[in-house]
Scaffold this active site. Structure first.
Site, PDB file in Angstrom:
ATOM      1  N   HIS A   1       8.378  -4.152   9.522  1.00  0.00           N
ATOM      2  CA  HIS A   1       8.580  -2.853   8.608  1.00  0.00           C
ATOM      3  C   HIS A   1       9.713  -2.334   8.846  1.00  0.00           C
ATOM      4  O   HIS A   1      10.332  -1.892   7.829  1.00  0.00           O
ATOM      5  CB  HIS A   1       7.106  -1.993   8.636  1.00  0.00           C
TER       6      HIS A   1
ATOM      7  N   ARG B   1       5.796   0.943  -2.076  1.00  0.00           N
ATOM      8  CA  ARG B   1       4.729   1.094  -0.740  1.00  0.00           C
ATOM      9  C   ARG B   1       4.636   2.499  -0.345  1.00  0.00           C
ATOM     10  O   ARG B   1       5.275   3.250   0.032  1.00  0.00           O
ATOM     11  CB  ARG B   1       5.656   0.467   0.493  1.00  0.00           C
TER      12      ARG B   1
ATOM     13  N   ARG C   1       1.076   0.664  -4.493  1.00  0.00           N
ATOM     14  CA  ARG C   1       0.072   0.162  -3.584  1.00  0.00           C
ATOM     15  C   ARG C   1      -0.672   1.218  -2.730  1.00  0.00           C
ATOM     16  O   ARG C   1       0.218   2.219  -2.193  1.00  0.00           O
ATOM     17  CB  ARG C   1       0.801  -0.776  -2.640  1.00  0.00           C
TER      18      ARG C   1
ATOM     19  N   GLU D   1      -3.188 -11.308   0.535  1.00  0.00           N
ATOM     20  CA  GLU D   1      -2.552 -11.368   1.858  1.00  0.00           C
ATOM     21  C   GLU D   1      -3.546 -11.852   2.748  1.00  0.00           C
ATOM     22  O   GLU D   1      -3.066 -12.561   3.791  1.00  0.00           O
ATOM     23  CB  GLU D   1      -2.374  -9.796   2.323  1.00  0.00           C
TER      24      GLU D   1
ATOM     25  N   ASN E   1       4.302 -11.994   3.091  1.00  0.00           N
ATOM     26  CA  ASN E   1       4.601 -11.565   4.750  1.00  0.00           C
ATOM     27  C   ASN E   1       3.409 -11.623   5.307  1.00  0.00           C
ATOM     28  O   ASN E   1       3.309 -12.237   6.544  1.00  0.00           O
ATOM     29  CB  ASN E   1       5.299 -10.166   4.785  1.00  0.00           C
ATOM     30  N   ASP E   2       2.201 -10.970   4.923  1.00  0.00           N
ATOM     31  CA  ASP E   2       1.132 -11.126   5.713  1.00  0.00           C
ATOM     32  C   ASP E   2       0.360 -12.358   5.244  1.00  0.00           C
ATOM     33  O   ASP E   2       0.041 -12.900   6.277  1.00  0.00           O
ATOM     34  CB  ASP E   2       0.073  -9.894   5.299  1.00  0.00           C
TER      35      ASP E   2
ATOM     36  N   ARG F   1       3.677 -11.785  12.600  1.00  0.00           N
ATOM     37  CA  ARG F   1       4.804 -11.619  11.824  1.00  0.00           C
ATOM     38  C   ARG F   1       5.887 -10.837  12.679  1.00  0.00           C
ATOM     39  O   ARG F   1       7.067 -10.623  12.485  1.00  0.00           O
ATOM     40  CB  ARG F   1       4.680 -11.063  10.422  1.00  0.00           C
TER      41      ARG F   1
ATOM     42  N   CYS G   1       5.752 -10.258  -3.870  1.00  0.00           N
ATOM     43  CA  CYS G   1       6.409  -9.245  -3.471  1.00  0.00           C
ATOM     44  C   CYS G   1       6.755  -9.419  -1.910  1.00  0.00           C
ATOM     45  O   CYS G   1       7.141  -8.305  -1.403  1.00  0.00           O
ATOM     46  CB  CYS G   1       5.634  -7.945  -3.821  1.00  0.00           C
TER      47      CYS G   1
HETATM   48  C1  PEP Z   1       3.268  -8.276   2.340  1.00  0.00           C
HETATM   49  O1  PEP Z   1       2.624  -8.516   3.387  1.00  0.00           O
HETATM   50  O2  PEP Z   1       4.081  -9.351   1.946  1.00  0.00           O
HETATM   51  C2  PEP Z   1       3.545  -7.283   1.678  1.00  0.00           C
HETATM   52  C3  PEP Z   1       4.375  -7.316   0.516  1.00  0.00           C
HETATM   53  O3  PEP Z   1       3.178  -6.104   2.335  1.00  0.00           O
HETATM   54  P1  PEP Z   1       3.722  -5.312   3.649  1.00  0.00           P
HETATM   55  O4  PEP Z   1       5.175  -6.192   3.894  1.00  0.00           O
HETATM   56  O5  PEP Z   1       4.263  -3.917   3.377  1.00  0.00           O
HETATM   57  O6  PEP Z   1       2.740  -5.797   4.759  1.00  0.00           O
HETATM   58 MG    MG Z   2       1.282  -6.816   3.471  1.00  0.00          MG
END
Ligand code: PEP
Ligand code: MG
Length: 735
Positions: free
Chosen positions: A350, A456, A492, A591, A614-615, A625, A662
């Site tokens: 993050h 976010r 979100r 996710e 990402n998740d 990650r 996203c």
């Molecule tokens: C993701 O997991 O791809 C996402 C957009 O949420 P974050 O990166 O805030 O966990």
């Molecule tokens: Mg995420």
């Protein structure tokens, strides 16, 4: 230290004072010279002719051993020690006992300070500690550069002083230059010695008191938020903050004549040196806790000025850190922040997501903290994963050229801003933004994006020290909706946990935070928290459209539970006479892979879905990650991910549920190209990605890509990146 004369004169005085005060027959000081050689620089009690003649390599003899391990040694029979190296020129024969300590500064050994006694003698711990305290003062003398010319060390390859190139991993793109600021630096301690120990002890007590009450405030805020007694934090801090050994060593160092700051730092240096060889992860974590506590205490002593405090920082800064969270990055003045170098980090952590939003390059480079000195000029090349420390002139010129090239590219992106976001063969693609800060909002209009695909909400929470109440949240969300105007915003709900902890929500120590108590799980376990947020969103929308998205949903039942809370708040809104949103859309992130097997039940319940790649990638591949060893081990452009995404696209198409993506991959031109080939039509990304992605898609023929990709899904490759890249090159796609 404060006396007159040359550095050598003052060192001689210090050495003879130590011998006298400690009743030692010998006191000697060895200083590190080029090539890792320790030279006898001053002695009281040994043969004076040996000064500047006796030299030992690091690791050679007891003195070399102390330097090599950066730890003190106390021996009652030194000649019998296996490392003893006899140097006849020093006349050392008659001395049996020896106590020596490293002279440490900035985590490096700068020399060794030794006392010796003729007789056999057991040194007590206090004597060794006293010697360490004095070594800290001597370290300042060595650092002033009067004893050994710093150039000497530089010219023979001290990595801290030559220009250096650190090869690392690109975490976020971009190129910038600034002066290094070490995150959690040892605060520059201007005054080492104090005249009045009582005054210093009082200052220490006052700082401890304010530190304790600051920690208590933190805990109280957590309790207020209904999060119970956060025992783990309490235990860790109390364990050290009230640790008698720790405190008594600091007090002892003050009684020896150090200022409170110098005493705190000295105890920390000593602990670090003593524990540096221990690799047990638990101990290393505790050591980090202790470092954190030391830094807090130093900040309280300095009147609460944090290292991110603007007043003391240069105008253009590059932050160098072992690792850091997104909130810590936001502590720095964003106008000055030029780049970040992390020893540990990964592209979808993050802190990088926030850095990307701020358009700041981040490079992961191991050993950065050892190679970069505070205020060193550094160039951060986030496109190629390189850092240039103290760059030579030719590198600086190349840097200027690259910056000019980037500026030209940015002009090009600006020129296509008003052009439609349509592929070469006429498929419209909706480009949306990922946001989390108010400063992101101007980008919404400037970039030509159609809306905010992911807001976010946790990011504004992370920059506060306490939980914002309903009014504060309502104001914030209303402002976002106001600034977005007629462009849609997907909010979100709070996605904390994992690497996004809030100071007032304490999950305790989790073995696998990414699989732990996070996001919707916290929200459902503490419904009042989630309800307050939903209430604020509904109130903020009042008469305007609102889209709410839940993160980390793993099963339909969780979605239902979250939706029930929203319905409750909607009802409550009605009973209070507040106008409901003109249109309420509810969706969830994809996710957690389990949801992919519940699509028939999920799709009729939702208005939209958004893939959090990402998740999703980390869970699909069971690959953390945030861990540099695993974060880039698997490629989202792999057959597994592409097949799974294609099925999702098909299922949403049939059910007429709108789908977007996203995660970070949506903002990388080549990945975005593949996503469009799979069938995604809405991509949400960080503001700096809009130009490059739009340039790519306007040069893309989707029909040709679809056909090409049809042959890829069933392959067994680790990654399809090279193949997709060849397609782009062969078909003139601008990636
Ligand atoms: C993701 O997991 O791809 C996402 C957009 O949420 P974050 O990166 O805030 O966990
Ligand atoms: Mg995420």
């Amino acid at each position: 230290m404060a006396g007159s004369g040359t550095g050598q004169d003052r060192l001689d005085k210090i050495v003879s004072l130590i011998a006298m005060e400690m009743g030692a027959d010998v006191c000697s000081c060895y200083v590190m010279r080029a090539g890792e050689v320790l030279e006898l620089f001053s002695t009281e009690g040994l043969n004076k002719d040996a000064v500047h003649n006796t030299r030992l390599r690091v690791g050679e003899g007891i003195v070399g051993d102390i330097a090599g391990h950066a730890r003190p040694i106390a021996l009652d029979n030194a000649p019998s020690h296996p490392s003893f190296a006899y140097r006849p020129e020093t006349g050392e024969d008659p001395f049996l006992s020896l106590a020596g300590v490293p002279i440490l500064r900035g985590g490096k050994v700068r020399g060794v300070l030794v006392i010796q006694h003729k007789d056999r003698r057991r040194y007590v711990e206090e004597e060794v500690e006293t010697l360490q305290t004095i070594a800290m003062v001597v370290a300042e003398l060595v650092a002033q550069g009067e004893l050994v010319n710093p150039q000497e060390v530089a010219s023979t390859g001290d990595p801290a002083l030559l220009p250096a190139r650190l090869s690392g991993t690109a975490l976020t793109g971009g190129l910038s230059m600034g002066l290094a600021v070490i995150h959690r630096p040892q605060l520059t301690i201007r005054q080492m010695v104090a005249e009045d120990a009582e005054v210093e002890l009082e200052r220490l007590n006052a700082a401890l008191a304010t530190m304790h009450s600051a920690i208590d405030d933190l805990l109280a805020a957590a309790a207020l938020a209904g999060l119970g007694e956060p025992k783990d934090i309490l235990e860790t801090y109390r364990m050290f903050a009230e640790d008698r050994g720790w405190l008594s060593r600091i007090r002892e160092a003050i009684r020896m004549g150090l200022t409170a700051e110098a005493a705190v730092q000295q105890v920390q240096n000593d602990t670090r040196a003593r524990m540096s060889h221990l690799t047990d992860p638990y101990i290393r974590e505790r050591l980090l806790d202790l470092e954190d506590l030391t830094n807090r205490l130093l900040q309280h002593l300095a009147g609460r000025k944090s290292e991110a405090d603007g007043g003391t920082l240069p105008d253009e800064i590059v932050v160098v850190a072992r690792s850091m969270g997104p909130a810590e990055l936001l502590d720095y003045d964003q106008r000055r922040l030029r780049g970040v170098i992390l020893e540990e980090g990964s592209p979808s952590s993050h802190v990088c997501i926030v850095a990307r939003a701020l358009n700041i390059p981040v490079v992961q480079a191991s050993d950065a903290l050892n190679r970069v000195e505070p205020l060193d000029p550094v160039i951060v090349d986030g496109d190629h994963g390189q850092v240039f420390v103290r760059p030579a002139e030719d590198i600086q010129m190349a840097f200027a050229e690259s910056v000019a090239l980037r500026t030209r590219k940015e002009q090009m992106y600006a020129e296509i801003r008003a052009l439609p976001s349509v592929t070469r063969d006429g498929t419209p693609i909706s480009i949306q933004l990922n946001c989390g800060l108010l400063i992101d909002l101007p980008h919404l209009h400037a970039s030509g994006a159609e809306g905010i695909g992911l807001y976010r909400t946790e990011i504004p929470f992370m920059v506060r020290s306490s939980y914002p109440d309903v009014q504060a949240q309502t104001d914030l969300y209303a402002r976002i909706l106001h600034e977005a105007g007629d462009k849609p915003v997907v909010f979100r709900t709070l996605d904390v946990g994992g690497d996004k902890m809030l100071p007032y929500i304490v999950a305790g120590e989790e073995e696998n935070p990414a699989l732990g108590w996070r996001a919707i799980r916290i929200g459902l376990d503490h419904p009042s928290l989630l309800r307050q947020q939903l209430r604020s969103l509904l109130r903020a929308a009042a008469g305007r459209p609102l889209s709410v998205m839940f993160p980390m949903i793993a099963e339909v039942a969780e979605f239902d539970a979250a939706k029930r809370l929203l319905d409750l708040e909607l009802k409550r809104l009605g009973s209070q006479g507040v106008e409901p949103p003109s249109r309420l859309r509810v969706g969830t992130m994809i996710e957690v892979p389990s949801l992919l097997w519940q699509l028939p039940a999920l799709l009729p319940r939702v208005d939209f879905l958004s893939v959090g790649s990402n998740d999703l990638t980390q869970y699909i591949f069971a690959s953390d990650r945030g861990n540099p060893r695993t974060a880039t081990r698997y490629d989202p452009l792999s057959p597994a991910m592409l097949c799974l995404l294609r099925r999702l696209v098909d299922a949403c198409g049939e059910a007429r549920v709108s789908l977007s993506i996203c995660g970070e991959m949506a903002g990388r031109p080549l990945d975005a190209m593949a996503l469009i080939g799979i069938g995604f039509r809405t991509l949400s990304m960080a503001p700096p990605s809009v130009g490059p992605v739009k340039t790519m898609l306007r040069s893309l023929d989707v029909a040709a890509l679809r056909q090409y990709m049809a042959g890829l899904y069933q392959r067994g490759d680790h990654s399809l990146r090279d193949k997709l890249c060849s397609f782009a090159k062969d078909h003139g796609v601008l990636i």
